[in-house]
Write an enzyme that holds these catalytic residues in place. Sequence first.
Site, PDB file in Angstrom:
ATOM      1  CG  ASN A  89      -1.583   1.273   1.511  1.00 39.05           C
ATOM      2  OD1 ASN A  89      -2.557   1.637   0.861  1.00 39.05           O
ATOM      3  ND2 ASN A  89      -1.041   2.032   2.459  1.00 39.05           N
ATOM      4  CE1 TYR A 155       0.162   7.827  -7.036  1.00 34.86           C
ATOM      5  CE2 TYR A 155      -1.746   7.926  -8.487  1.00 34.86           C
ATOM      6  CZ  TYR A 155      -1.187   7.609  -7.268  1.00 34.86           C
ATOM      7  OH  TYR A 155      -1.977   7.068  -6.267  1.00 34.86           O
TER       8      TYR A 155
HETATM    9  N1  LIG Z   1      -5.782   8.824  -1.429  1.00 34.79           N
HETATM   10  C1  LIG Z   1      -6.126   8.613  -2.695  1.00 34.79           C
HETATM   11  O1  LIG Z   1      -6.903   9.395  -3.299  1.00 34.79           O
HETATM   12  C2  LIG Z   1      -5.609   7.396  -3.432  1.00 34.79           C
HETATM   13  C3  LIG Z   1      -6.247   7.012  -4.630  1.00 34.79           C
HETATM   14  C4  LIG Z   1      -5.761   5.915  -5.336  1.00 34.79           C
HETATM   15  C5  LIG Z   1      -4.696   5.207  -4.848  1.00 34.79           C
HETATM   16  N2  LIG Z   1      -4.094   5.582  -3.689  1.00 34.79           N
HETATM   17  C6  LIG Z   1      -2.946   4.802  -3.228  1.00 34.79           C
HETATM   18  O2  LIG Z   1      -3.203   4.323  -1.933  1.00 34.79           O
HETATM   19  C7  LIG Z   1      -1.983   4.134  -1.230  1.00 34.79           C
HETATM   20  C8  LIG Z   1      -2.078   4.774   0.154  1.00 34.79           C
HETATM   21  O3  LIG Z   1      -2.261   6.160   0.000  1.00 34.79           O
HETATM   22  P1  LIG Z   1      -2.977   7.080   1.104  1.00 34.79           P
HETATM   23  O4  LIG Z   1      -3.949   7.913   0.366  1.00 34.79           O
HETATM   24  O5  LIG Z   1      -3.411   6.291   2.269  1.00 34.79           O
HETATM   25  O6  LIG Z   1      -1.747   8.054   1.485  1.00 34.79           O
HETATM   26  P2  LIG Z   1      -1.109   8.441   2.901  1.00 34.79           P
HETATM   27  O7  LIG Z   1      -0.028   9.426   2.572  1.00 34.79           O
HETATM   28  O8  LIG Z   1      -2.158   8.825   3.874  1.00 34.79           O
HETATM   29  O9  LIG Z   1      -0.455   7.058   3.380  1.00 34.79           O
HETATM   30  C9  LIG Z   1       0.634   6.511   2.711  1.00 34.79           C
HETATM   31  C10 LIG Z   1       1.543   5.854   3.735  1.00 34.79           C
HETATM   32  O10 LIG Z   1       2.655   5.277   3.034  1.00 34.79           O
HETATM   33  C11 LIG Z   1       3.844   5.598   3.770  1.00 34.79           C
HETATM   34  N3  LIG Z   1       4.974   5.553   2.850  1.00 34.79           N
HETATM   35  C12 LIG Z   1       5.223   6.371   1.783  1.00 34.79           C
HETATM   36  N4  LIG Z   1       6.391   6.043   1.220  1.00 34.79           N
HETATM   37  C13 LIG Z   1       6.905   5.016   1.951  1.00 34.79           C
HETATM   38  C14 LIG Z   1       8.091   4.273   1.872  1.00 34.79           C
HETATM   39  N5  LIG Z   1       9.035   4.548   0.950  1.00 34.79           N
HETATM   40  N6  LIG Z   1       8.293   3.270   2.754  1.00 34.79           N
HETATM   41  C15 LIG Z   1       7.373   3.012   3.708  1.00 34.79           C
HETATM   42  N7  LIG Z   1       6.239   3.709   3.850  1.00 34.79           N
HETATM   43  C16 LIG Z   1       6.013   4.700   2.983  1.00 34.79           C
HETATM   44  C17 LIG Z   1       3.587   6.983   4.344  1.00 34.79           C
HETATM   45  O11 LIG Z   1       4.451   7.269   5.443  1.00 34.79           O
HETATM   46  C18 LIG Z   1       2.130   6.884   4.736  1.00 34.79           C
HETATM   47  O12 LIG Z   1       1.966   6.372   6.042  1.00 34.79           O
HETATM   48  C19 LIG Z   1      -0.890   4.724  -2.122  1.00 34.79           C
HETATM   49  O13 LIG Z   1      -0.243   3.671  -2.814  1.00 34.79           O
HETATM   50  C20 LIG Z   1      -1.659   5.597  -3.085  1.00 34.79           C
HETATM   51  O14 LIG Z   1      -0.986   5.742  -4.315  1.00 34.79           O
HETATM   52  C21 LIG Z   1      -4.528   6.652  -2.961  1.00 34.79           C
END
Ligand SMILES: NC(=O)c1ccc[n+]([C@@H]2O[C@H](COP(=O)([O-])OP(=O)(O)OC[C@H]3O[C@@H](n4cnc5c(N)ncnc54)[C@H](O)[C@@H]3O)[C@@H](O)[C@H]2O)c1
Length: 252
Positions: A89, A155
């Site tokens: 994730n 992305y």
């Molecule tokens: N929020 C959205 O709109 C959305 C939509 C589609 C997909 N996503 C995907 O969902 C996933 C989670 O996103 P989110 O919205 O919860 O974001 P978020 O920023 O709230 O959480 C992401 C987490 O990943 C951790 N992280 C980032 N890089 C890291 C690394 N190199 N090593 C370890 N941990 C790391 C961060 O510290 C954070 O806790 C991502 O892959 C994102 O691309 C999010």
Amino acid sequence: MRLEEKVAIITGSGNGIGKAIATRFAHEGAKVVIADFDEDALTKTVEELKEVHENVIGFNVNVVNEEDVNKMIDRTIEKFGRVDILVNNAGVLDNMQAAPNVEDKVWNRVMDINVGGVMRTMRKVIPAFVKQGGGTIVNMASITALTGGRGGLTYTAAKHAVAGMTKNVASHYGKQGIRANAIAPSQVKTGLTHSMDHLDKEGMELAIRGTNLMGEPLSVEDISNITVFLASDESSAINGVVLATDNGWSAY
Ligand SMILES: NC(=O)c1ccc[n+]([C@@H]2O[C@H](COP(=O)([O-])OP(=O)(O)OC[C@H]3O[C@@H](n4cnc5c(N)ncnc54)[C@H](O)[C@@H]3O)[C@@H](O)[C@H]2O)c1
């Protein structure tokens, strides 16, 4: 208790979607490994989840670092005897940079985390899955994995790569009891935009064309509901799927 006794690693689970998945998994009876490089969020999430389930551990892991990833999986197996579920994730945004504005440093960082991170955990966990007779991977892609114009170039490329890796693993290792599926959400209410240090105005304007048709942003619980299904044996007939989770936005 749909994940009773299952051992699950969730990367990026200190915040946002990952935290919601870890919380839900703990409520469903899983032994949960919280992995994040945000130390404060990691500590807080582990403390909160220990109140739900005694079998919760945390690792400070940067998914860019092979040693961190390998240690996380080795120590999970040492502690719990096996690993059943891997949720990839962890991910970051790319400042919404349109093609002419892509900076190498942004490309390299996003690719290393969003693509390399998923590759590194799968590279390490698949032999363990094969040895124990199976396992389940859920990769967090994005609706940009299934469409063209809804994010920055990097992305979009990265999430297409996640979709490709998911299908590759499903195809190559399905016979050995390994399933790999991906979730492709549209906008989810989280702090993900904090992973951007500036915004490419041109890319942003291009990417938001059509958001009037997107509907309301999703909740983290919308995503954790689907993750439980894909991680559990209820979805045992599903392998290699990239599931649009966007209120039908991409169906238009
Ligand atoms: N929020 C959205 O709109 C959305 C939509 C589609 C997909 N996503 C995907 O969902 C996933 C989670 O996103 P989110 O919205 O919860 O974001 P978020 O920023 O709230 O959480 C992401 C987490 O990943 C951790 N992280 C980032 N890089 C890291 C690394 N190199 N090593 C370890 N941990 C790391 C961060 O510290 C954070 O806790 C991502 O892959 C994102 O691309 C999010």
